[in-house]
Design a protein around this motif. Structure first.
Motif, mmCIF file in Angstrom:
data_model
loop_
_atom_site.group_PDB
_atom_site.id
_atom_site.type_symbol
_atom_site.label_atom_id
_atom_site.label_comp_id
_atom_site.label_asym_id
_atom_site.label_seq_id
_atom_site.Cartn_x
_atom_site.Cartn_y
_atom_site.Cartn_z
ATOM 1 N N ASN A 35 1.044 -0.930 -0.079
ATOM 2 C CA ASN A 35 0.458 0.221 -0.009
ATOM 3 C C ASN A 35 1.345 1.237 0.103
ATOM 4 O OD1 ASN A 35 -3.055 -0.806 0.562
ATOM 5 N ND2 ASN A 35 -2.347 -2.017 1.377
ATOM 6 N N TYR A 36 0.003 2.412 -0.222
ATOM 7 C CA TYR A 36 1.393 3.385 -1.092
ATOM 8 C C TYR A 36 0.203 4.382 -0.343
ATOM 9 C CZ TYR A 36 3.564 0.442 -3.853
ATOM 10 O OH TYR A 36 4.694 -1.079 -4.125
ATOM 11 N N ILE A 37 1.128 5.769 -0.008
ATOM 12 C CA ILE A 37 0.242 7.462 0.399
ATOM 13 C C ILE A 37 -0.308 7.782 -1.206
ATOM 14 C CG2 ILE A 37 1.374 7.435 2.253
ATOM 15 C CD1 ILE A 37 3.213 8.905 1.218
ATOM 16 N N GLU A 38 -0.821 8.679 -1.265
ATOM 17 C CA GLU A 38 -0.974 9.198 -3.010
ATOM 18 C C GLU A 38 -0.305 9.597 -3.956
ATOM 19 O OE1 GLU A 38 -4.383 11.697 -2.426
ATOM 20 O OE2 GLU A 38 -4.445 12.794 -4.934
ATOM 21 N N SER A 39 0.636 10.525 -2.772
ATOM 22 C CA SER A 39 1.908 10.780 -3.230
ATOM 23 C C SER A 39 2.669 9.960 -4.455
ATOM 24 C CB SER A 39 2.544 11.917 -2.919
ATOM 25 O OG SER A 39 3.176 11.448 -0.892
ATOM 26 N N THR A 40 2.843 8.853 -3.588
ATOM 27 C CA THR A 40 4.138 7.819 -3.785
ATOM 28 C C THR A 40 3.065 6.607 -5.102
ATOM 29 O OG1 THR A 40 3.964 6.270 -2.043
ATOM 30 C CG2 THR A 40 5.422 8.136 -2.145
ATOM 31 N N ARG A 41 2.135 6.907 -5.106
ATOM 32 C CA ARG A 41 1.325 5.912 -5.988
ATOM 33 C C ARG A 41 1.467 5.915 -7.626
ATOM 34 N NH1 ARG A 41 -3.222 6.200 -4.230
ATOM 35 N NH2 ARG A 41 -2.877 4.601 -2.024
ATOM 36 N N GLY A 42 2.309 4.542 -7.334
ATOM 37 C CA GLY A 42 2.390 4.747 -9.571
ATOM 38 C C GLY A 42 3.709 5.181 -9.890
ATOM 39 N N ARG A 43 4.890 5.397 -8.665
ATOM 40 C CA ARG A 43 6.071 5.753 -8.713
ATOM 41 C C ARG A 43 6.794 4.843 -7.788
ATOM 42 N NH1 ARG A 43 8.089 10.774 -6.805
ATOM 43 N NH2 ARG A 43 6.592 11.390 -5.843
ATOM 44 N N PHE A 44 6.574 4.548 -7.201
ATOM 45 C CA PHE A 44 7.743 4.170 -5.917
ATOM 46 C C PHE A 44 6.686 2.652 -6.009
ATOM 47 C CE2 PHE A 44 8.281 7.368 -2.823
ATOM 48 C CZ PHE A 44 9.512 7.936 -4.397
ATOM 49 N N THR A 45 7.429 1.875 -5.775
ATOM 50 C CA THR A 45 7.371 -0.217 -5.594
ATOM 51 C C THR A 45 7.572 -0.691 -4.249
ATOM 52 O OG1 THR A 45 7.380 -0.259 -7.655
ATOM 53 C CG2 THR A 45 7.313 -1.568 -6.911
#
Length: 120
Positions: free
Chosen positions: A58-68
């Motif tokens: 799970n990710y916060i909105e600002s890292t979702r799609g960029r961080f894995t």
């Protein structure tokens, strides 16, 4: 004694990538949720990404799609692949082991942190 040791931070240009690593000892990451937090100058510490013991991320909105976030249970390692980095990603990044197998935010152990600086 539980130890978490981060590595992989550094200076990168906007749009670049970095891969952070967290080596765990004294515990088995297969039993716990693991998280990456970050602390930026003048801001409160925030959760960047978390992964349950079973591997659900799970990710916060600002890292979702960029961080894995990922982990290798056999090596007892946790990773954070960061792509499309932005200046606002500049922070000290910390690895943390949760008390539970799912994310609760109650962390039993912290690493010492690794600095990530995104700047041209």
């Amino acid at each position: 004694q539980v130890q978490l040791v981060e590595s992989g931070g550094g200076l990168v240009q906007p749009g670049g990538s970095l891969r952070l690593s967290c080596a765990a000892s004294g515990m088995r990451i297969v039993d716990k949720a693991m998280s990456w937090y970050r602390l930026a100058p003048g801001k409160e510490r925030e959760l960047a990404a978390t992964i349950t013991s079973s591997g659900l991320a799970n990710y916060i909105e600002s890292t979702r799609g960029r961080f894995t976030i990922s982990k290798d249970n056999a090596k007892n390692m946790v990773y954070l692949q960061m792509n499309s980095l932005r200046p606002e990603d500049t922070a000290v990044y910390y690895c943390a082991a949760d008390e539970s197998h799912v994310y609760t935010g109650r962390n039993a152990a912290w690493g010492q942190g690794t600095q990530v600086t995104v700047s041209s």
